[in-house]
Design a protein around this motif. Structure first.
Motif, short mmCIF file in Angstrom:
data_model
loop_
_atom_site.label_atom_id
_atom_site.label_comp_id
_atom_site.label_asym_id
_atom_site.label_seq_id
_atom_site.Cartn_x
_atom_site.Cartn_y
_atom_site.Cartn_z
N ARG A 144 -4.82 -5.30 0.70
CA ARG A 144 -5.03 -4.60 -0.72
C ARG A 144 -3.42 -4.86 -0.98
O ARG A 144 -3.22 -5.24 -2.64
CB ARG A 144 -5.94 -4.20 -1.70
CG ARG A 144 -6.74 -5.20 -2.54
CD ARG A 144 -7.95 -4.54 -3.16
NE ARG A 144 -9.58 -5.02 -2.44
CZ ARG A 144 -10.24 -4.03 -2.38
NH1 ARG A 144 -9.06 -2.92 -2.00
NH2 ARG A 144 -11.46 -5.02 -1.08
N PRO A 145 -3.33 -3.54 -1.38
CA PRO A 145 -1.42 -3.40 -1.77
C PRO A 145 -0.68 -4.46 -1.02
O PRO A 145 0.37 -4.62 -1.63
CB PRO A 145 -1.69 -2.40 -1.37
CG PRO A 145 -3.24 -1.41 -1.26
CD PRO A 145 -4.09 -2.27 -0.66
N GLU A 147 -0.78 -7.59 -0.39
CA GLU A 147 -1.08 -8.91 -1.22
C GLU A 147 -0.38 -8.27 -2.91
O GLU A 147 -0.48 -9.98 -2.95
CB GLU A 147 -2.50 -9.73 -2.02
CG GLU A 147 -3.26 -9.48 -0.50
CD GLU A 147 -4.56 -9.52 -1.02
OE1 GLU A 147 -4.85 -9.03 -1.54
OE2 GLU A 147 -5.40 -9.61 0.05
N LYS A 148 -0.20 -7.30 -3.08
CA LYS A 148 0.32 -6.96 -4.57
C LYS A 148 2.12 -7.26 -4.58
O LYS A 148 2.41 -6.25 -5.15
CB LYS A 148 -0.20 -5.96 -4.97
CG LYS A 148 -1.35 -5.69 -5.74
CD LYS A 148 -2.06 -4.83 -5.96
CE LYS A 148 -3.88 -5.04 -6.77
NZ LYS A 148 -4.37 -3.91 -7.21
N GLN A 149 2.74 -6.82 -3.27
CA GLN A 149 4.10 -6.85 -3.00
C GLN A 149 4.70 -7.88 -2.11
O GLN A 149 4.42 -8.60 -1.58
CB GLN A 149 4.58 -5.61 -2.04
CG GLN A 149 3.57 -5.21 -1.35
CD GLN A 149 4.18 -6.28 -0.22
OE1 GLN A 149 5.41 -5.76 0.12
NE2 GLN A 149 3.43 -6.82 0.48
#
Length: 227
Positions: A144-145, A147-149
């Motif tokens: 999940r992290p 996908e945010k970077q």
């Protein structure tokens, strides 16, 4: 302490790319040692020491690659590599290419760093798929992290014939990989020339650490049943 690479570092790398023969290398060996090998060692040691001081990862060691190619695997190429890298990895009897590693690499064209396998074994990836089938939520939480970077991109060779279907769309990019790399690739330039590179690598490896721990633990999984 690592003070940064320099234009002389890049000049040597281009030199060995176009003059990949022993007489040229021997004539420029002092440049290799002072401008490439020594700063590479300084960088690897400083990142390793800071990483271990912050995270204390059991069994992790630091290795700088040799510039000499294996004479058994030249395949028409010169005896020297035109790039150099170092890795943070767990030592073992199996080749390093089959283990997950943090790495940094410098070439005449660019530099990169990340986490991954050079050549994961089919058994390792079978264990990975079996764990995804058994417990998809744990890995979903880990990715999940990502996908945010925008620093690290997932790359890897895929099986031509899919091995199965993942439990969710979030797992789809990973499920049928033969091997993988989460890599960040950059043109030559800052922060390559300064100590800031140490902090950048330390931050990036810390971000990737949960994924490293996940993949490093696969060895302890039982071999999946063959259907």
């Amino acid at each position: 302490m690592f003070q940064g690479f320099s234009n002389a570092t890049v000049d040597f790398l281009w030199g060995i790319r176009f003059n990949n023969e022993r007489p040229w290398f021997e004539a420029h060996k002092a440049e290799y040692l002072s401008h490439l090998y020594q700063p590479m060692k300084d960088l690897s040691r400083e990142v390793y020491d800071a990483f271990q001081a912050k995270y204390a990862v059991p069994g992790l060691c630091c290795k700088v690659s040799r510039i000499y190619r294996d004479a058994r695997r030249l395949h028409g190429r010169g005896p020297y590599k035109d790039h150099l890298w170092w890795s943070l990895e767990r030592p073992g009897e199996e080749p390093f290419s089959t283990r997950p590693v943090f790495w940094f690499e410098l070439t005449p064209d660019d530099w990169s760093y990340g986490l991954g396998y050079y050549a994961a074994t089919p058994l390792t990836m079978a264990k990975f798929r079996a764990r995804l089938d058994r417990d998809p939520r744990t890995f979903e939480a880990l990715v999940r992290p990502l996908e945010k970077q925008s620093v690290f991109a997932l790359t890897g060779e895929r099986y031509k014939r899919p091995k199965g279907e993942p439990a969710s769309a979030r797992l789809a990019p990973w499920y049928n990989l033969k091997n993988f790399s989460l890599q960040s690739v950059h043109d030559l330039g800052e922060p390559l020339w300064s100590h800031d590179l140490v902090d950048l690598l330390l931050e990036g490896f810390g971000f990737l650490l949960p994924l490293y721990q996940y993949f490093a633990s696969l060895d302890a999984d039982p071999a999946p049943a063959q259907g």
